[in-house]
Design an enzyme around this catalytic site. Sequence first.
Site, mmCIF file in Angstrom:
data_model
loop_
_atom_site.group_PDB
_atom_site.id
_atom_site.type_symbol
_atom_site.label_atom_id
_atom_site.label_comp_id
_atom_site.label_asym_id
_atom_site.label_seq_id
_atom_site.Cartn_x
_atom_site.Cartn_y
_atom_site.Cartn_z
ATOM 1 N N HIS A 1 0.837 -1.086 0.229
ATOM 2 C CA HIS A 1 0.447 0.341 -0.022
ATOM 3 C C HIS A 1 1.042 0.761 0.147
ATOM 4 C CE1 HIS A 1 -3.319 2.608 0.825
ATOM 5 N NE2 HIS A 1 -3.678 2.446 1.959
ATOM 6 N N HIS B 1 -2.596 -2.788 -9.007
ATOM 7 C CA HIS B 1 -2.887 -2.069 -8.376
ATOM 8 C C HIS B 1 -4.636 -2.964 -8.362
ATOM 9 C CE1 HIS B 1 -5.567 1.235 -7.082
ATOM 10 N NE2 HIS B 1 -4.730 1.690 -6.378
ATOM 11 N N ASP C 1 2.996 5.304 -6.532
ATOM 12 C CA ASP C 1 3.646 5.320 -6.034
ATOM 13 C C ASP C 1 4.858 5.341 -6.731
ATOM 14 O OD1 ASP C 1 2.066 3.293 -3.629
ATOM 15 O OD2 ASP C 1 3.080 5.666 -3.266
HETATM 16 C C1 SDX Z 1 -1.446 1.717 -3.705
HETATM 17 O O1 SDX Z 1 -6.593 0.669 -3.386
HETATM 18 C C2 SDX Z 1 -5.462 1.654 -3.547
HETATM 19 O O2 SDX Z 1 -6.741 2.455 -3.721
HETATM 20 C C3 SDX Z 1 -4.124 2.284 -2.501
HETATM 21 C C4 SDX Z 1 -3.744 3.421 -3.978
HETATM 22 C C5 SDX Z 1 -4.111 4.077 -2.930
HETATM 23 O O3 SDX Z 1 -4.414 5.489 -2.823
HETATM 24 O O4 SDX Z 1 -4.897 4.348 -1.445
HETATM 25 O O5 SDX Z 1 -3.723 3.558 -4.909
HETATM 26 C C6 SDX Z 1 -1.955 3.327 -3.107
HETATM 27 O O6 SDX Z 1 -1.013 1.471 -2.506
HETATM 28 C C7 SDX Z 1 -1.513 1.235 -4.769
HETATM 29 C C8 SDX Z 1 -0.644 -0.104 -4.461
HETATM 30 C C9 SDX Z 1 1.033 0.266 -4.246
HETATM 31 N N1 SDX Z 1 1.595 -1.227 -4.090
HETATM 32 C C10 SDX Z 1 2.386 -1.091 -5.220
HETATM 33 O O7 SDX Z 1 2.825 -0.939 -5.903
HETATM 34 C C11 SDX Z 1 3.088 -2.548 -4.350
HETATM 35 C C12 SDX Z 1 3.067 -4.316 -5.817
HETATM 36 N N2 SDX Z 1 1.990 -3.543 -6.790
HETATM 37 C C13 SDX Z 1 1.626 -4.993 -5.981
HETATM 38 O O8 SDX Z 1 1.556 -5.767 -4.728
HETATM 39 C C14 SDX Z 1 -0.214 -5.357 -6.450
HETATM 40 O O9 SDX Z 1 -0.235 -4.733 -7.398
HETATM 41 C C15 SDX Z 1 -0.957 -4.998 -5.284
HETATM 42 C C16 SDX Z 1 -0.804 -5.538 -4.040
HETATM 43 C C17 SDX Z 1 -1.144 -3.336 -6.067
HETATM 44 C C18 SDX Z 1 -2.023 -5.205 -6.019
HETATM 45 O O10 SDX Z 1 -2.587 -6.532 -5.720
HETATM 46 P P1 SDX Z 1 -4.361 -7.318 -6.210
HETATM 47 O O11 SDX Z 1 -4.722 -6.181 -6.839
HETATM 48 O O12 SDX Z 1 -4.076 -8.250 -5.273
HETATM 49 O O13 SDX Z 1 -3.351 -8.308 -7.461
HETATM 50 P P2 SDX Z 1 -3.071 -9.707 -7.014
HETATM 51 O O14 SDX Z 1 -1.753 -9.835 -6.354
HETATM 52 O O15 SDX Z 1 -3.533 -10.774 -7.415
HETATM 53 O O16 SDX Z 1 -1.894 -9.529 -8.715
HETATM 54 C C19 SDX Z 1 -2.726 -9.820 -9.934
HETATM 55 C C20 SDX Z 1 -1.570 -11.202 -10.768
HETATM 56 C C21 SDX Z 1 -1.037 -11.614 -9.837
HETATM 57 O O17 SDX Z 1 -0.144 -12.838 -10.802
HETATM 58 P P3 SDX Z 1 -0.756 -14.077 -11.122
HETATM 59 O O18 SDX Z 1 -1.568 -14.711 -10.077
HETATM 60 O O19 SDX Z 1 -2.234 -13.843 -11.763
HETATM 61 O O20 SDX Z 1 -0.372 -15.224 -12.237
HETATM 62 O O21 SDX Z 1 -0.529 -9.570 -10.834
HETATM 63 C C22 SDX Z 1 0.578 -10.389 -10.315
HETATM 64 C C23 SDX Z 1 -0.079 -11.293 -9.445
HETATM 65 O O22 SDX Z 1 1.654 -12.218 -9.336
HETATM 66 N N3 SDX Z 1 1.502 -8.646 -9.506
HETATM 67 C C24 SDX Z 1 2.532 -8.667 -9.662
HETATM 68 C C25 SDX Z 1 2.901 -6.956 -9.264
HETATM 69 N N4 SDX Z 1 1.223 -7.071 -8.991
HETATM 70 C C26 SDX Z 1 0.448 -7.968 -9.518
HETATM 71 N N5 SDX Z 1 3.545 -9.502 -10.548
HETATM 72 C C27 SDX Z 1 4.429 -8.289 -10.270
HETATM 73 N N6 SDX Z 1 5.167 -7.180 -10.036
HETATM 74 C C28 SDX Z 1 3.618 -6.174 -9.381
HETATM 75 N N7 SDX Z 1 4.057 -5.230 -8.987
#
Ligand code: SDX
Length: 429
Positions: A269, A310, A367
Amino acid sequence: MSQNESPDQVTLTVAGNAVELPVQRGTLGNPCIEIAKLPKATGCFTYDPGFGATASCKSAITYIDGEEGVLLYRGYPIEQLAARSNFLEVAYLLMNGELPTQDEFARFESDVTHHTMMHEAFKSFIGGFRHDAHPMAMLVGMLGSMASFYHNTLDLDDPEQRRMAAIRLIAKVPTIAAACYRHSIGWPLRYPRNNLEYVERFLHMMFEVPAGPLELKPVAARALDLLFILHADHEQNASTSTVRLVGSTGANPYACVAAGVAALWGPAHGGANEAVLKMLAEIGDAKHVQSAVDRAKDKESGFRLMGFGHRVYKNFDPRATIIREMTHKVLDELGIDDPMLEVAMRLEEAALKDDYFVQRKLYPNVDFYSGIIYKALGIPTEMFTVMFAIARTAGWVSHWLEQQEDPEFRIGRPRQIYTGHATRDYPAK
Ligand code: SDX
């Protein structure tokens, strides 16, 4: 299915029994099937880990269209607010629902300005932390303790006391944040200056050195004000949902916001902005970008591209687009040539061409670039998520205020799928 295509109700058949479930619609966004009567009518709960398909409340504050990359604060597109507003006006808008008149803004700004001081007892509190305490750990503790200074004005049935608590939090979080930073570098704390505007006052408390006057660069204040606008609110994200869940128990607003800070800290997050800088530093050079992309695709690696992906945006995060443009402008105006920007741009380029990211609709989020600007402004990496918390305090208190007046207000209490042992007897000795 769009709003007007959705039916007024849907029928769910469970074990041959048909159950009519009403469909609720908002002004914009997905229609929602109301399931409250499901357990009684069918004996079933619903299961939605991470609440990806579950509306937890009704809210008029922020709207996000993840497919189209749209973000509205009280109906105003983030692009227009970023171009024409300022953070304090946006905070007023989020709290009150409308842009302030000149007089309303003057009163709001005066209220905030005259509540920026911390109780002197905070100094001994801050002094109790180790110098290398993470500022988010300090912020959580300090905000949670605020209720101990205002226990006489916590009548949550009094709208004016609710408003003042919100004002105090917006006003004091920058003061506390700057104090956390000053403690970490062994500098004396700086009192807020009432003759400065909100962001300039914060920069002064952060960077004014005892030895001489601070030269406030206008580009720094402008850039930080814009970053605060972009981070101010974002619908029911994890930290805002935390504030609402804590608020649903009747806890005081300082405890609610302290819980929001704790939730924001996680690297999935708000902690992602700090993690992005560490990732870019680890990649080090544009020539290592492809191997980072390959690692992020390898599930075994446990490595993710921080700042990418996201839960809601399956298109560009509109905030990331604005921040990317601002990054170039700020570094140019400050005459900074940061190699990390080159690494970030090459990383974005490589990921956006890679099927793994394209298929999963993983784009840069808010971010991804923000840390490069914070770094250019002289803000240390450990303070990045604190920056996010300062801005998001406006959203958190707005959602808390909205929740307190919600006619459907009730304590949040999700259910579960129990996977433990069925009843069993304690073994006879
Ligand atoms: C913020 O919710 C909000 O609005 C948050 C926010 C706000 O203003 O409050 O926008 C601020 O928190 C932005 C997000 C910051 N976090 C990151 O940048 C951390 C990296 N991103 C991830 O960990 C992830 O993308 C999330 C946590 C942001 C979202 O996760 P989800 O929706 O649970 O997605 P998921 O984990 O189910 O991923 C779906 C797929 C998976 O692969 P498969 O299982 O389909 O094979 O996408 C992959 C994940 O492994 N994946 C990534 C990835 N993010 C998702 N693979 C590599 N790098 C990534 N960053």
